[in-house]
Design an enzyme around this catalytic site. Structure first.
Site, mmCIF file in Angstrom:
data_model
loop_
_atom_site.group_PDB
_atom_site.id
_atom_site.type_symbol
_atom_site.label_atom_id
_atom_site.label_comp_id
_atom_site.label_asym_id
_atom_site.label_seq_id
_atom_site.Cartn_x
_atom_site.Cartn_y
_atom_site.Cartn_z
ATOM 1 N N VAL A 11 0.750 -1.329 0.233
ATOM 2 C CA VAL A 11 0.029 -0.169 0.100
ATOM 3 C C VAL A 11 0.888 1.134 0.149
ATOM 4 O O VAL A 11 0.823 2.202 -0.956
ATOM 5 C CB VAL A 11 -0.856 -0.221 1.087
ATOM 6 C CG1 VAL A 11 -1.923 1.208 1.370
ATOM 7 C CG2 VAL A 11 -1.813 -1.193 1.155
ATOM 8 N N LEU A 149 -6.459 -1.738 -3.519
ATOM 9 C CA LEU A 149 -5.569 -2.247 -4.524
ATOM 10 C C LEU A 149 -5.428 -3.860 -4.473
ATOM 11 O O LEU A 149 -5.432 -4.269 -3.260
ATOM 12 C CB LEU A 149 -4.012 -1.855 -4.186
ATOM 13 C CG LEU A 149 -3.864 -0.123 -4.250
ATOM 14 C CD1 LEU A 149 -2.688 0.173 -3.772
ATOM 15 C CD2 LEU A 149 -4.318 0.517 -5.152
ATOM 16 N N ASN A 207 -14.443 -5.717 1.323
ATOM 17 C CA ASN A 207 -13.400 -7.102 1.408
ATOM 18 C C ASN A 207 -14.295 -8.343 1.673
ATOM 19 O O ASN A 207 -14.161 -9.586 1.199
ATOM 20 C CB ASN A 207 -12.198 -6.985 2.245
ATOM 21 C CG ASN A 207 -11.031 -6.598 1.190
ATOM 22 O OD1 ASN A 207 -11.265 -6.134 0.164
ATOM 23 N ND2 ASN A 207 -9.767 -6.383 1.974
ATOM 24 N N CYS A 259 -5.269 -9.741 2.717
ATOM 25 C CA CYS A 259 -6.260 -9.029 2.978
ATOM 26 C C CYS A 259 -7.383 -10.010 3.277
ATOM 27 O O CYS A 259 -8.013 -9.702 4.523
ATOM 28 C CB CYS A 259 -6.414 -8.039 1.662
ATOM 29 S SG CYS A 259 -5.017 -7.005 1.728
#
Ligand code: UDX
Length: 442
Positions: A11, A149, A207, A259
């Protein structure tokens, strides 16, 4: 604008480089001296297509700098992005110690005449940005700006985002973020402003939804295998409904990465803390772990329960293509399960082999996708690198001890594998067997 990024992971490094690329003066801060030296030479510490080239250009243009000095990083900053990791703790909780450590450093190291905007970009549980607010001087303002991302596509995702989400509670923060993201938004790429807690929640909700789609399609695929349906047909029929859509419904051995696993656990923890258990996210997480165990068991069952003396080749070790990242990759659990049953595992991955061998020391590595199949008793596909899908199946068949493939990413269709003469296991579809030379239900 003078921008400082704290943390040079995916990130921080991608964000800093892309901001420098549109004319900002960017300083990236990290505590790891060797990493800072590597970065200053334009070398990315991880594989990310196009990143090193953009870094080198911005370094040459004297717009991108790397330092370990907090003073140097903070003294002239107009904006400071907090991009440090928020790993999962031992009890599944979100570890915020790095985030708060940076907030305390900023409070200590910033000159009293500076009032930078502090932007939390790390993925943090709702309420964290306001906790950072309490640790920094009143003169500084605060905002939240989650990232979306995808590894392997990070630069494209930053430069052409579906949306940019910002949480603000001052007009000044809104003005700064509008200026910062002006080069990247517009024409259907909205710059969205919310209150700070909602901005923090958007990241987790996004997410969690994406992870849910994956576990959902994998659950339906498991049903298909038991009732003789074919997930490819079911997916086509289901996704033709424009309320459902087609994206992110690829069945396989489930999700990995830094993630989805972490963020799903964080949502579950937020639910526990709020006395509102997140049952859907809990099921998504458990299904994802079950998917990789089920796939490994399929290999073990094919060989009658023991893999002693069996040599199993792996194509793909990274958690997805176009990355060298193996964090929580399904391939790790699958390889370990087969090794535990006595298998000798040899793996190939275009980028992630070295990282994988750190996680699974018993694996043997090959540096060629065909060499890895030589004299193997089966080929297991864990990552859908494009070169696997365009391989010479006849060459693979000639190298394997027997024409046997376990495809965890459904890279081939059944007809192709029947004609090529393979026994072919995939996810949510009938197994192609050679004995009857027809497809048979599992
Ligand atoms: C994800 C989110 O997409 C991104 O927005 C967020 O900022 C970070 O987390 P990333 O983890 O890099 O990005 O990869 P992604 O492409 O989303 O894939 C995640 C995992 O899901 C991979 O293991 C992939 O193999 C798996 N996946 C993805 C599926 O199994 N099926 C799919 O249809 C899509």
């Amino acid at each position: 604008m003078n921008i400082t990024l704290v943390g040079t992971g995916y990130v921080g490094l991608v964000t800093g480089t892309c901001f420098a690329n549109v004319g900002n003066d960017v300083t990236c801060l990290d505590v790891d001296i060797s990493k800072i030296e590597q970065l200053s030479n334009g070398e990315s510490p991880f594989y990310e297509p196009g990143l090193s080239e953009m870094m080198t250009k911005c370094i040459d243009d004297n717009r991108l700098h790397f330092t370990c000095s907090k003073k140097e990083a903070y003294e002239h900053a107009d904006v400071i992005f907090i991009c440090v990791g928020t790993p999962t703790g031992a009890k599944g909780e979100c570890d915020l110690s790095h985030v708060f450590g940076v907030a305390d450093d900023i409070a200590k190291s910033s000159a009293s005449d500076r009032s930078p905007l502090i932007i939390v970009k790390s993925t943090v549980p709702v309420g964290t940005t306001h906790k950072v607010r309490e640790r920094i001087p009143e003169r500084m303002s605060i905002a939240n700006n989650p990232e979306f991302l995808r590894e392997g596509n990070a630069i494209e995702d930053f430069r052409r985002p579906d949306r940019v989400v910002c949480g603000v509670d001052t007009e000044g923060a809104r003005t700064v973020l509008t200026k910062l993201y002006a080069p990247f938004v517009g024409e259907g790429r909205p710059l969205l402003f919310f209150d700070i807690p909602s901005s923090e929640m958007v990241k987790y909700a996004s997410n969690a939804m994406l992870a849910c789609k994956i576990s959902f399609i994998n659950e339906i695929a498991s049903l298909c295998e038991r009732n003789g349906a074919n997930i490819d047909a079911v997916r086509t029929g289901m996704c033709a409904d424009n309320r459902i859509g087609t994206a992110f419904f690829r069945p396989g051995i489930g999700y990995g990465g830094s993630c989805f696993p972490k963020d799903t656990l964080a949502v579950m923890e937020m639910g526990q803390d709020a006395n509102a258990p997140c049952l859907v996210n809990t099921a998504v997480h458990e299904l994802n772990l079950r998917q990789r165990a089920w796939f490994a068991q399929r290999v073990i069952d094919h060989f009658g329960g023991s893999l002693e003396g069996k040599r199993i080749a792996f194509w793909g070790l990274a958690f997805k293509p176009r990355t060298d990242d193996v964090r929580d990759a399904p391939s790790i659990d699958i390889a370990k399960a087969l090794i535990e049953r006595g298998a000798e595992v040899i793996g190939f991955d275009p980028e992630a082999a070295e990282n994988f061998s750190i996680e699974v020391s018993q694996i043997e590595l090959a540096d060629d996708m065909y060499a890895v199949t030589s004299q193997a008793d089966a080929l297991v596909i864990c990552t859908e690198w494009p070169e696997f899908g365009t391989c010479s199946l006849s060459k693979v068949k000639g190298l394997l001890n027997e024409p046997l493939i376990f495809d965890g990413r459904n890279m081939f269709d059944e007809d192709t594998m029947t004609k090529a003469g393979f026994t072919y296991y995939s996810v949510g579809r009938p197994t192609v067997t050679q004995s009857s030379n027809t497809t048979a239900n599992q």
